[in-house]
Design a protein around this motif. Structure first.
Motif, short mmCIF file in Angstrom:
data_model
loop_
_atom_site.label_atom_id
_atom_site.label_comp_id
_atom_site.label_asym_id
_atom_site.label_seq_id
_atom_site.Cartn_x
_atom_site.Cartn_y
_atom_site.Cartn_z
N ARG A 22 0.86 -1.20 0.00
CA ARG A 22 0.00 0.00 0.00
C ARG A 22 0.89 1.24 0.00
O ARG A 22 2.12 1.13 -0.01
CB ARG A 22 -0.94 0.00 1.23
N ASN A 148 12.73 -3.13 12.57
CA ASN A 148 12.14 -3.13 11.23
C ASN A 148 12.84 -2.09 10.32
O ASN A 148 13.40 -2.44 9.29
CB ASN A 148 10.66 -2.79 11.36
N TYR A 233 11.01 6.14 15.86
CA TYR A 233 10.96 6.29 14.39
C TYR A 233 12.07 7.23 13.92
O TYR A 233 12.82 6.93 13.01
CB TYR A 233 9.59 6.84 14.01
N THR A 267 -0.92 8.78 3.62
CA THR A 267 -0.98 7.31 3.59
C THR A 267 -1.41 6.85 4.98
O THR A 267 -1.67 7.67 5.86
CB THR A 267 0.42 6.73 3.27
N1 LIG Z 1 3.75 9.09 4.53
C1 LIG Z 1 4.64 9.99 4.91
O1 LIG Z 1 4.33 11.17 5.14
C2 LIG Z 1 6.08 9.60 5.07
C3 LIG Z 1 6.99 10.61 5.43
C4 LIG Z 1 8.32 10.28 5.58
C5 LIG Z 1 8.75 8.99 5.35
N2 LIG Z 1 7.85 8.01 5.01
C6 LIG Z 1 8.36 6.66 4.79
O2 LIG Z 1 7.86 6.16 3.57
C7 LIG Z 1 7.82 4.72 3.62
C8 LIG Z 1 6.46 4.26 3.11
O3 LIG Z 1 5.48 4.73 4.03
P1 LIG Z 1 3.96 4.99 3.64
O4 LIG Z 1 3.70 6.41 3.87
O5 LIG Z 1 3.64 4.39 2.33
O6 LIG Z 1 3.27 4.18 4.82
P2 LIG Z 1 2.23 2.97 4.85
O7 LIG Z 1 1.07 3.28 3.98
O8 LIG Z 1 2.02 2.69 6.29
O9 LIG Z 1 3.02 1.78 4.16
C9 LIG Z 1 4.11 1.15 4.77
C10 LIG Z 1 4.34 -0.14 4.04
O10 LIG Z 1 5.51 -0.77 4.60
C11 LIG Z 1 5.21 -2.13 4.76
N3 LIG Z 1 6.06 -2.76 5.76
C12 LIG Z 1 6.29 -2.39 7.03
N4 LIG Z 1 7.14 -3.26 7.62
C13 LIG Z 1 7.43 -4.20 6.70
C14 LIG Z 1 8.24 -5.35 6.69
N5 LIG Z 1 8.88 -5.77 7.80
N6 LIG Z 1 8.36 -6.07 5.55
C15 LIG Z 1 7.73 -5.68 4.44
N7 LIG Z 1 6.90 -4.62 4.38
C16 LIG Z 1 6.77 -3.89 5.50
C17 LIG Z 1 3.75 -2.18 5.18
O11 LIG Z 1 3.27 -3.49 4.99
P3 LIG Z 1 1.77 -3.94 5.42
O12 LIG Z 1 0.86 -3.31 4.42
O13 LIG Z 1 1.82 -5.43 5.35
O14 LIG Z 1 1.56 -3.42 6.82
C18 LIG Z 1 3.17 -1.13 4.22
O15 LIG Z 1 2.86 -1.73 2.99
C19 LIG Z 1 8.13 4.36 5.05
O16 LIG Z 1 9.47 3.94 5.16
C20 LIG Z 1 7.91 5.65 5.82
O17 LIG Z 1 8.69 5.72 6.99
C21 LIG Z 1 6.53 8.30 4.86
#
Ligand SMILES: NC(=O)c1ccc[n+]([C@@H]2O[C@H](COP(=O)([O-])OP(=O)(O)OC[C@H]3O[C@@H](n4cnc5c(N)ncnc54)[C@H](OP(=O)(O)O)[C@@H]3O)[C@@H](O)[C@H]2O)c1
Length: 309
Positions: A22, A148, A233, A267
């Motif tokens: 996702r 993680n 985090y 997200t």
């Molecule tokens: N959204 C923001 O504003 C933001 C800002 C800064 C950085 N980030 C970074 O961007 C990245 C993506 O985040 P997002 O916003 O897309 O969040 P998200 O929608 O919560 O998606 C996170 C994804 O990572 C997967 N995941 C977590 N642990 C895992 C593992 N051990 N093995 C495989 N998959 C794993 C989750 O799997 P499941 O679906 O199975 O739970 C999910 O699909 C992250 O590293 C986050 O820290 C996001």
């Protein structure tokens, strides 16, 4: 597909993306596949248990007869899952050109609704006391977050290194990090120094910082040294950024290694707050993965901007 202009990639270029069930990870897969690369889309769930949007993406790719999207299960936090995945890659794919370490979790309890209602951006939240929640979490959850985001990412990266394709374009490793991982948010000069002096940086030094964080959290002493908000985090992403610099220096002959903050993205991790959509956040990551040949390595990008760590 032939490489053209600054487009060094082709239909034989292979990209592995983690955490693509996702959010940003799924959109990174979509964008790389649209550009014609072979995308190894991974998620910790088996294919039949993926989110409806991930299933739909795979179904549409199959219906369009696309052969460049391949799914494989991968939990970056489980050693056996990483070993199985890399064995499968060796057998069925061979070399890879791009690794996007996107998978990540955030374990502190944050009232994102409060930020949304009060129109508070993420940097104000991270830097301001008494601004929303997200200041504490249990030792157990903090450990999960660090295992993680840092140790899982490192385990996969190390396991994949032998498969990086030697090429004049250089392989690309992108760490999807966060603005929360900037050294600025560590409230102790000595800690900032330990993670910033790249010539003296070692994996043991990074481990030492993470162990100290977990000890302080457990004893509830010394937490004033650590990030005010999202402490586990933030610390996990600061460690990841240090690992980016360390890896860039070690791998300079074969790969460009960079960190990128995708932006404040709507997200699940932000409970759909933020000023960017998931495709916009993914664009910021894809841009770094596909930098023209001779591009930077060992850099940190805040969305489109080259930034300090
Ligand atoms: N959204 C923001 O504003 C933001 C800002 C800064 C950085 N980030 C970074 O961007 C990245 C993506 O985040 P997002 O916003 O897309 O969040 P998200 O929608 O919560 O998606 C996170 C994804 O990572 C997967 N995941 C977590 N642990 C895992 C593992 N051990 N093995 C495989 N998959 C794993 C989750 O799997 P499941 O679906 O199975 O739970 C999910 O699909 C992250 O590293 C986050 O820290 C996001």
């Amino acid at each position: 597909m032939e490489a053209k202009g600054s487009e060094w990639w082709s239909g034989e270029t292979v990209a592995v993306v983690t955490g693509a069930n996702r959010g940003i990870g799924l959109e990174i897969c979509r964008q790389l596949a649209d550009k014609g690369l072979i995308v190894i889309m991974t998620a910790r769930k088996p294919q039949e248990e993926l989110s409806s949007s991930a299933k739909q993406f795979l179904q549409e790719a199959a219906e369009m007869g696309r052969k460049n999207v391949i799914f494989h299960t991968l939990d970056i936090g489980q050693e056996q899952s990483v070993l199985d995945f890399v064995d499968w890659l060796k057998l069925h794919v061979g070399n890879i050109d791009i690794l996007v370490n996107n998978a990540g979790i955030q374990t502190a309890d944050v009232d994102w609704g409060f930020l949304k209602q009060n129109n508070i951006d993420v940097r104000t939240f991270l830097g301001t006391p008494n601004c929303g929640s997200g200041t504490s979490e249990s030792h157990e959850l903090a450990k999960e977050c660090i295992n993680n985001n840092y140790y899982g990412t490192k385990m996969l990266t190390n396991a994949i290194l032998p498969l990086l394709r030697p090429s004049p374009y250089k392989a690309r490793i992108v760490m999807v990090s966060s603005v929360a991982g900037m050294l600025y948010y560590l409230r102790d000069e000595e800690l900032r120094k330990q993670l910033s002096e790249v010539e003296d940086l070692t994996e043991q030094k990074i481990d030492g910082v993470l162990n100290l964080f977990l000890e302080d959290l457990k004893s509830e002493k010394g937490m004033e040294k650590w990030p005010l908000k999202l402490p586990a985090y933030s610390t996990s992403k600061a460690a990841l950024n240090a690992y980016t610099r360390l890896s860039a220096s070690k791998l300079k002959a074969i790969a460009c290694v960079n960190s990128v903050h995708p932006g404040f993205v709507r997200t699940d991790i932000t409970e759909s707050t933020g000023y960017l959509s998931a495709p916009e956040g993914a664009e910021n990551v894809v841009r770094v993965a596909l930098f023209p040949v001779g591009g930077p390595s060992g850099h940190n990008f805040l969305e489109g901007e080259d930034s300090e760590f």
